[in-house]
Design a protein around this motif. Structure first.
Motif, PDB file in Angstrom:
ATOM      1  N   ALA A  21      39.783  27.221  48.328  1.00 40.04           N
ATOM      2  CA  ALA A  21      39.400  27.571  46.951  1.00 40.04           C
ATOM      3  C   ALA A  21      39.173  29.075  46.824  1.00 40.04           C
ATOM      4  O   ALA A  21      39.558  29.681  45.814  1.00 40.04           O
ATOM      5  N   PHE A  22      38.557  29.689  47.835  1.00 38.75           N
ATOM      6  CA  PHE A  22      38.357  31.141  47.795  1.00 38.75           C
ATOM      7  C   PHE A  22      39.691  31.875  47.699  1.00 38.75           C
ATOM      8  O   PHE A  22      39.828  32.849  46.956  1.00 38.75           O
ATOM      9  N   PHE A  23      40.692  31.400  48.453  1.00 36.38           N
ATOM     10  CA  PHE A  23      42.001  32.056  48.422  1.00 36.38           C
ATOM     11  C   PHE A  23      42.606  32.002  47.021  1.00 36.38           C
ATOM     12  O   PHE A  23      43.084  33.018  46.497  1.00 36.38           O
ATOM     13  N   VAL A  24      42.612  30.825  46.415  1.00 35.51           N
ATOM     14  CA  VAL A  24      43.334  30.696  45.148  1.00 35.51           C
ATOM     15  C   VAL A  24      42.554  31.304  43.979  1.00 35.51           C
ATOM     16  O   VAL A  24      43.151  31.874  43.053  1.00 35.51           O
ATOM     17  N   ILE A  25      41.229  31.187  43.989  1.00 38.15           N
ATOM     18  CA  ILE A  25      40.453  31.796  42.907  1.00 38.15           C
ATOM     19  C   ILE A  25      40.497  33.316  43.027  1.00 38.15           C
ATOM     20  O   ILE A  25      40.598  34.030  42.023  1.00 38.15           O
ATOM     21  N   SER A  26      40.461  33.823  44.257  1.00 40.57           N
ATOM     22  CA  SER A  26      40.547  35.271  44.453  1.00 40.57           C
ATOM     23  C   SER A  26      41.886  35.810  43.964  1.00 40.57           C
ATOM     24  O   SER A  26      41.960  36.916  43.427  1.00 40.57           O
ATOM     25  N   ALA A  27      42.958  35.049  44.170  1.00 41.17           N
ATOM     26  CA  ALA A  27      44.273  35.484  43.700  1.00 41.17           C
ATOM     27  C   ALA A  27      44.269  35.691  42.191  1.00 41.17           C
ATOM     28  O   ALA A  27      44.942  36.587  41.669  1.00 41.17           O
ATOM     29  N   ALA A  28      43.500  34.881  41.482  1.00 39.51           N
ATOM     30  CA  ALA A  28      43.425  35.013  40.023  1.00 39.51           C
ATOM     31  C   ALA A  28      42.624  36.231  39.586  1.00 39.51           C
ATOM     32  O   ALA A  28      42.725  36.650  38.425  1.00 39.51           O
ATOM     33  N   ALA A  29      41.831  36.812  40.491  1.00 43.08           N
ATOM     34  CA  ALA A  29      41.037  38.026  40.208  1.00 43.08           C
ATOM     35  C   ALA A  29      40.196  37.873  38.941  1.00 43.08           C
ATOM     36  O   ALA A  29      40.427  38.565  37.947  1.00 43.08           O
TER      37      ALA A  29
END
Length: 487
Positions: free
Chosen positions: A17-25
């Motif tokens: 979840a951290f990876f994908v939410i971080s990608a959204a910035a």
């Protein structure tokens, strides 16, 4: 001795979840794009983010159901191949490389311009953007070179920081009661059903880009049949609700009657003005810094996703074998990472040599086809789900395998039309440039179909095994479905 592979059983639900939410910035999207959504759609803008979140949650139903039956590391293109056949799947693989590279490489321009703006705002010093972007390339390379759990820890810290500053802003506004008292007028039909809502929806869908990359980490996930779907739903729910909540609190900060004018007067400073007034100047300074770290987090998340696509396509035989090498200690696809960084450096330097603006041209022009490419992949994946499940006996419900994917496909097709119709919001370019940017996606798709034909003719063994299920099963996973026949 066997060649090293990706580290299995490393990532939990929170890590993915951290990876994908971080990608959204989230912080960058809110401070940089949400003011435009308010300016165009008025005080009903928060609902646009909710509607986009609902659409993508419906898409996630079929997508995550299929994830229990497709164990390939190819993510999007593997799903599309299993449902729509190898030619479309190979074309989708090229679209995925365009999409993820476009979404990342353009952001190096944002890193340079945002860092320069932050240094100017805090210390009054002017710095050139290119050295910052090049330093960012090196930093992101190192983050991708290290182990995946190292990246997850870094992104976890950065994500907490950037969401924390937005929560601080929201808390300050709500505790103070906003400009005119707390109002729910943003959610009334009269303020939602306005001409500008279409533009808001276009902005909102763009804000979720990259959420679907949860499946890319299947091979490194603990109990992927549970971890991947949970992380996907958490990412969609968090982004949809959080975006809507933050945009609504900013509307409260300026008041229903004044927020549109404030956004139009100074869109780039809207969030900074709000947090300065309701929390303090120190918080605005901190927000400046955290926007830079938000951009870095997005870059690292997309870099890791691209590396794994490169690894998968190397293993397929489509890309050079060298890109499939995994570091023996860190278990990272380090050669694919080097290639991605080299490509990024070439594009960044080329834009700088041409005298391009890092934000208005490098970011917006490179991001736009990337965003459209990822949206097309979502649409193709939604269409692939019911076609995949009709080919064998399974225990999944009809709602998950037919109804939800068909509804998602219709909604995603409408979203693509909205974004294409309002592409000038994302590119800031002339009609001619926009035509080129939009045309890149179908052009790459057609190149992919031609590549599929060539592979089938000249390298039939590569074509035959494209997107096939891996031989060894994932640890602690349910048996995979029989391989669907593809053509």
């Amino acid at each position: 001795m066997d060649a090293p592979t990706l580290r299995k059983g490393t990532l939990g639900t929170a890590d993915i979840a951290f990876f994908v939410i971080s990608a959204a910035a989230p912080l960058t999207v809110m401070a940089g794009v949400a003011p435009i959504a308010i300016m165009l759609g008025g005080i009903g803008a928060p609902v646009g983010y909710l509607l986009a979140g609902v659409t993508l949650a419906i898409f996630a139903i079929g997508f995550t159901t299929m994830s229990r039956h497709v164990r390939s590391g190819g993510a999007f293109y593997a799903y599309i191949t299993r449902g729509l056949g190898r030619p479309v799947g190979i074309a989708a693989a090229l679209i995925a490389m365009l999409g993820y590279n476009g979404m990342e490489i353009g952001v190096y321009g944002l890193l340079g311009s945002t860092t320069a703006d932050t240094v100017q705002a805090l210390w009054g010093i002017d710095i050139p953007w290119l050295p910052v972007s090049l330093a960012g390339l090196l930093l992101i390379w190192y983050g991708g070179f290290r182990s995946i759990d190292f990246g997850a820890k870094v992104l976890g810290v950065l994500l907490v920081a950037e969401t924390g500053i937005l929560v601080l802003l929201a808390g300050g506004v709500l505790l103070d009661g906003g400009a005119d008292g707390i109002s729910l007028a943003s959610f009334t039909p009269g303020n939602v059903l306005v001409p500008g809502t279409a533009a808001v929806l276009a902005c909102a869908f763009a804000a979720f880009t990259g959420f679907e990359s949860t499946v890319i980490y299947r091979r490194e996930a603990r109990n992927p049949d549970r971890t991947v779907p949970r992380a996907t739903y958490i990412a969609v729910a968090f982004l949809g609700l959080f975006y809507a909540f933050i945009v609504w609190t900013v509307v409260q900060a300026f008041g229903d009657a004044n927020v549109v004018e404030a956004a139009a007067t100074d869109p780039g400073g809207l969030f900074f003005s709000a947090i300065t007034h309701y929390v303090g100047p120190w918080a605005a300074d901190l927000m400046h810094i955290l926007i830079v770290t938000s951009v870095l987090a997005s870059l690292l998340a997309f870099h890791n996703a691209i590396n794994r696509y490169g690894l998968a396509l190397s293993e397929e035989g489509v890309l050079p074998e060298a890109l499939g090498r995994v570091h023996p200690r860190h278990r990272s696809p380090y050669v694919a990472g080097l290639a991605q960084i080299a490509l990024g450096a070439v594009i960044v330097i080329a834009f700088a040599a041409a005298g391009a603006d890092p934000y208005a041209q490098l970011l917006l022009w490179v991001n736009t086809p990337g965003m459209l490419g990822l949206m097309l992949l979502q649409l193709l994946a939604a269409i692939a789900v019911p076609l995949f499940f009709r080919r064998f006996e399974h225990g999944e419900g009809r709602f998950r395998t037919v109804v939800a994917p068909v509804v998602a496909a219709v909604l995603l097709a409408a979203a693509i039309l909205l974004v294409t119709d309002h592409v000038d919001l994302f590119s800031g370019a002339s009609t001619g440039v926009n035509i080129v940017l939009v045309s890149l996606v179908p052009a790459v798709f057609l190149i992919g179909l031609a590549l599929a034909h060539r592979l089938k003719r000249d390298r039939p063994e590569v074509y035959a095994r494209f997107a096939a299920e891996p031989s060894p099963p994932d640890p602690v996973t349910t048996p995979a479905a029989p391989s669907a026949t593809t053509v």
